[in-house]
Each structure stands twice: as structure tokens, then as C-alpha cells.
Design a protein around this motif. Structure first.
Motif, PDB file in Angstrom:
ATOM      1  N   VAL A 108       7.601  22.448  55.435  1.00 37.89           N
ATOM      2  CA  VAL A 108       7.344  23.357  56.923  1.00 37.89           C
ATOM      3  C   VAL A 108       6.140  24.342  56.727  1.00 37.89           C
ATOM      4  CG1 VAL A 108      10.161  23.254  56.962  1.00 37.89           C
ATOM      5  CG2 VAL A 108       8.895  24.911  55.717  1.00 37.89           C
ATOM      6  N   TRP A 109       5.334  23.539  56.807  1.00 40.87           N
ATOM      7  CA  TRP A 109       3.907  25.088  57.381  1.00 40.87           C
ATOM      8  C   TRP A 109       3.471  25.017  57.664  1.00 40.87           C
ATOM      9  CZ3 TRP A 109       0.173  22.474  52.606  1.00 40.87           C
ATOM     10  CH2 TRP A 109       1.116  22.423  51.020  1.00 40.87           C
ATOM     11  N   PRO A 110       3.086  25.863  58.744  1.00 42.60           N
ATOM     12  CA  PRO A 110       2.606  26.057  60.079  1.00 42.60           C
ATOM     13  C   PRO A 110       1.169  24.684  60.172  1.00 42.60           C
ATOM     14  CG  PRO A 110       1.398  27.965  58.769  1.00 42.60           C
ATOM     15  CD  PRO A 110       2.444  27.192  58.431  1.00 42.60           C
ATOM     16  N   TRP A 111       1.092  24.462  61.485  1.00 44.22           N
ATOM     17  CA  TRP A 111       0.003  23.580  61.837  1.00 44.22           C
ATOM     18  C   TRP A 111      -0.811  23.415  61.046  1.00 44.22           C
ATOM     19  CZ3 TRP A 111       1.060  18.915  61.747  1.00 44.22           C
ATOM     20  CH2 TRP A 111       2.522  18.079  62.587  1.00 44.22           C
ATOM     21  N   TRP A 112      -1.758  25.403  61.787  1.00 43.67           N
ATOM     22  CA  TRP A 112      -2.834  25.639  60.808  1.00 43.67           C
ATOM     23  C   TRP A 112      -3.044  25.189  59.642  1.00 43.67           C
ATOM     24  CZ3 TRP A 112      -4.342  29.067  57.606  1.00 43.67           C
ATOM     25  CH2 TRP A 112      -3.037  29.983  57.292  1.00 43.67           C
ATOM     26  N   LEU A 113      -1.968  25.177  59.038  1.00 45.78           N
ATOM     27  CA  LEU A 113      -2.490  24.920  57.343  1.00 45.78           C
ATOM     28  C   LEU A 113      -2.536  23.525  56.984  1.00 45.78           C
ATOM     29  CD1 LEU A 113      -2.385  26.808  55.131  1.00 45.78           C
ATOM     30  CD2 LEU A 113      -0.734  26.836  54.919  1.00 45.78           C
ATOM     31  N   VAL A 114      -1.116  22.730  57.901  1.00 43.57           N
ATOM     32  CA  VAL A 114      -1.339  21.384  57.782  1.00 43.57           C
ATOM     33  C   VAL A 114      -2.668  21.008  58.190  1.00 43.57           C
ATOM     34  CG1 VAL A 114      -0.430  19.007  58.440  1.00 43.57           C
ATOM     35  CG2 VAL A 114       0.980  21.350  57.883  1.00 43.57           C
ATOM     36  N   LEU A 115      -3.876  21.736  59.142  1.00 38.34           N
ATOM     37  CA  LEU A 115      -4.685  20.512  59.883  1.00 38.34           C
ATOM     38  C   LEU A 115      -5.717  21.359  58.960  1.00 38.34           C
ATOM     39  CD1 LEU A 115      -3.885  20.453  63.397  1.00 38.34           C
ATOM     40  CD2 LEU A 115      -4.214  18.530  61.497  1.00 38.34           C
ATOM     41  N   ALA A 116      -5.873  21.945  58.238  1.00 33.84           N
ATOM     42  CA  ALA A 116      -6.523  23.277  57.107  1.00 33.84           C
ATOM     43  C   ALA A 116      -7.768  21.669  56.634  1.00 33.84           C
ATOM     44  CB  ALA A 116      -6.239  23.796  56.741  1.00 33.84           C
ATOM     45  N   PRO A 117      -7.532  21.033  56.408  1.00 33.16           N
ATOM     46  CA  PRO A 117      -8.159  20.125  55.327  1.00 33.16           C
ATOM     47  C   PRO A 117      -9.598  19.751  56.337  1.00 33.16           C
ATOM     48  CG  PRO A 117      -6.246  19.657  54.235  1.00 33.16           C
ATOM     49  CD  PRO A 117      -6.351  20.645  55.397  1.00 33.16           C
ATOM     50  N   LEU A 118      -9.484  19.285  57.291  1.00 33.56           N
ATOM     51  CA  LEU A 118      -9.885  19.285  58.319  1.00 33.56           C
ATOM     52  C   LEU A 118     -11.432  20.209  58.656  1.00 33.56           C
ATOM     53  CD1 LEU A 118      -8.265  17.170  60.946  1.00 33.56           C
ATOM     54  CD2 LEU A 118      -9.824  15.878  59.136  1.00 33.56           C
ATOM     55  N   LEU A 119     -10.927  21.610  58.514  1.00 30.85           N
ATOM     56  CA  LEU A 119     -11.699  22.824  58.616  1.00 30.85           C
ATOM     57  C   LEU A 119     -12.591  22.814  57.830  1.00 30.85           C
ATOM     58  CD1 LEU A 119      -8.897  24.573  61.266  1.00 30.85           C
ATOM     59  CD2 LEU A 119     -10.608  22.997  62.118  1.00 30.85           C
ATOM     60  N   ALA A 120     -12.382  22.464  56.908  1.00 32.81           N
ATOM     61  CA  ALA A 120     -12.720  23.005  55.099  1.00 32.81           C
ATOM     62  C   ALA A 120     -14.124  22.610  55.353  1.00 32.81           C
ATOM     63  CB  ALA A 120     -12.478  22.508  54.101  1.00 32.81           C
ATOM     64  N   PRO A 121     -14.323  21.205  55.222  1.00 32.23           N
ATOM     65  CA  PRO A 121     -16.272  21.455  55.963  1.00 32.23           C
ATOM     66  C   PRO A 121     -16.880  21.894  57.172  1.00 32.23           C
ATOM     67  CG  PRO A 121     -14.998  19.739  56.180  1.00 32.23           C
ATOM     68  CD  PRO A 121     -14.227  20.434  55.813  1.00 32.23           C
ATOM     69  N   LEU A 122     -16.229  22.539  57.823  1.00 35.47           N
ATOM     70  CA  LEU A 122     -16.909  23.239  58.992  1.00 35.47           C
ATOM     71  C   LEU A 122     -16.566  24.500  58.918  1.00 35.47           C
ATOM     72  CD1 LEU A 122     -17.466  24.182  61.733  1.00 35.47           C
ATOM     73  CD2 LEU A 122     -15.470  23.972  62.354  1.00 35.47           C
ATOM     74  N   ALA A 123     -15.820  25.424  57.922  1.00 34.32           N
ATOM     75  CA  ALA A 123     -15.820  26.632  57.057  1.00 34.32           C
ATOM     76  C   ALA A 123     -16.737  26.530  55.853  1.00 34.32           C
ATOM     77  CB  ALA A 123     -14.677  26.990  56.286  1.00 34.32           C
ATOM     78  N   VAL A 124     -17.396  26.145  55.703  1.00 37.62           N
ATOM     79  CA  VAL A 124     -18.079  25.820  54.409  1.00 37.62           C
ATOM     80  C   VAL A 124     -20.176  25.818  55.018  1.00 37.62           C
ATOM     81  CG1 VAL A 124     -19.312  24.743  52.412  1.00 37.62           C
ATOM     82  CG2 VAL A 124     -16.898  24.608  53.015  1.00 37.62           C
ATOM     83  N   GLU A 125     -19.548  25.105  56.021  1.00 37.28           N
ATOM     84  CA  GLU A 125     -20.726  25.021  56.485  1.00 37.28           C
ATOM     85  C   GLU A 125     -21.684  26.185  57.428  1.00 37.28           C
ATOM     86  OE1 GLU A 125     -21.398  21.720  59.512  1.00 37.28           O
ATOM     87  OE2 GLU A 125     -20.657  20.436  57.583  1.00 37.28           O
TER      88      GLU A 125
END
Length: 70
Positions: free
Chosen positions: A33-50
Motif C-alpha cells: 500500500v505504498w504511495p505511487w511516487w514510491l512505487v515509481l521511484a525506481p524509474l526516477l533513480a537514474p535521473l536522481a543520480v545524474e
């Protein structure tokens, strides 16, 4: 999609994409029952690293410019 030398094609899915699909499936099945932003966080990980790398380079450059200005 990459084309290899034999005329065939090779498609690969990254670990983060698979993880995201798994988390979406678990969320839709109400297993998590995680929030959607946390469910989709793996897609944003590369962007955050860059973004972190760009900020770090900009900070190093600003410090170097400040040191040369003295």
C-alpha cells in the motif's frame, strides 16, 4: 532495441524496469500500500543520480572559481 550482426534483434530490460513492473503489480493487487511516487521511484533513480552528479560538478567548479578569484 539493438540489432546484432546476425540480422536478428536483441531487446533487454533493465533491473530497474523489472523492479518497477513488479512494484506496480504488487500495488495494483493491494499486496503493498505504498504511495505511487514510491512505487515509481525506481524509474526516477537514474535521473536522481545524474542530477546529483551535475550539482556536484557545478559545486566543484564554483569552489575552484572562488579560489582563483582570491
Amino acid at each position: 532495441m539493438n540489432v546484432n550482426g546476425n540480422g536478428g534483434s536483441h531487446s533487454s530490460v533493465s533491473f530497474l524496469e523489472l523492479l518497477t513492473l513488479l512494484l506496480i503489480g504488487l500495488r495494483l493487487a493491494d499486496v503493498i500500500v505504498w504511495p505511487w511516487w514510491l512505487v515509481l521511484a525506481p524509474l526516477l533513480a537514474p535521473l536522481a543520480v545524474e542530477l546529483a552528479a551535475v550539482v556536484a560538478v557545478a559545486l566543484v567548479q564554483a569552489v575552484r572559481d572562488a579560489m582563483r578569484g582570491r
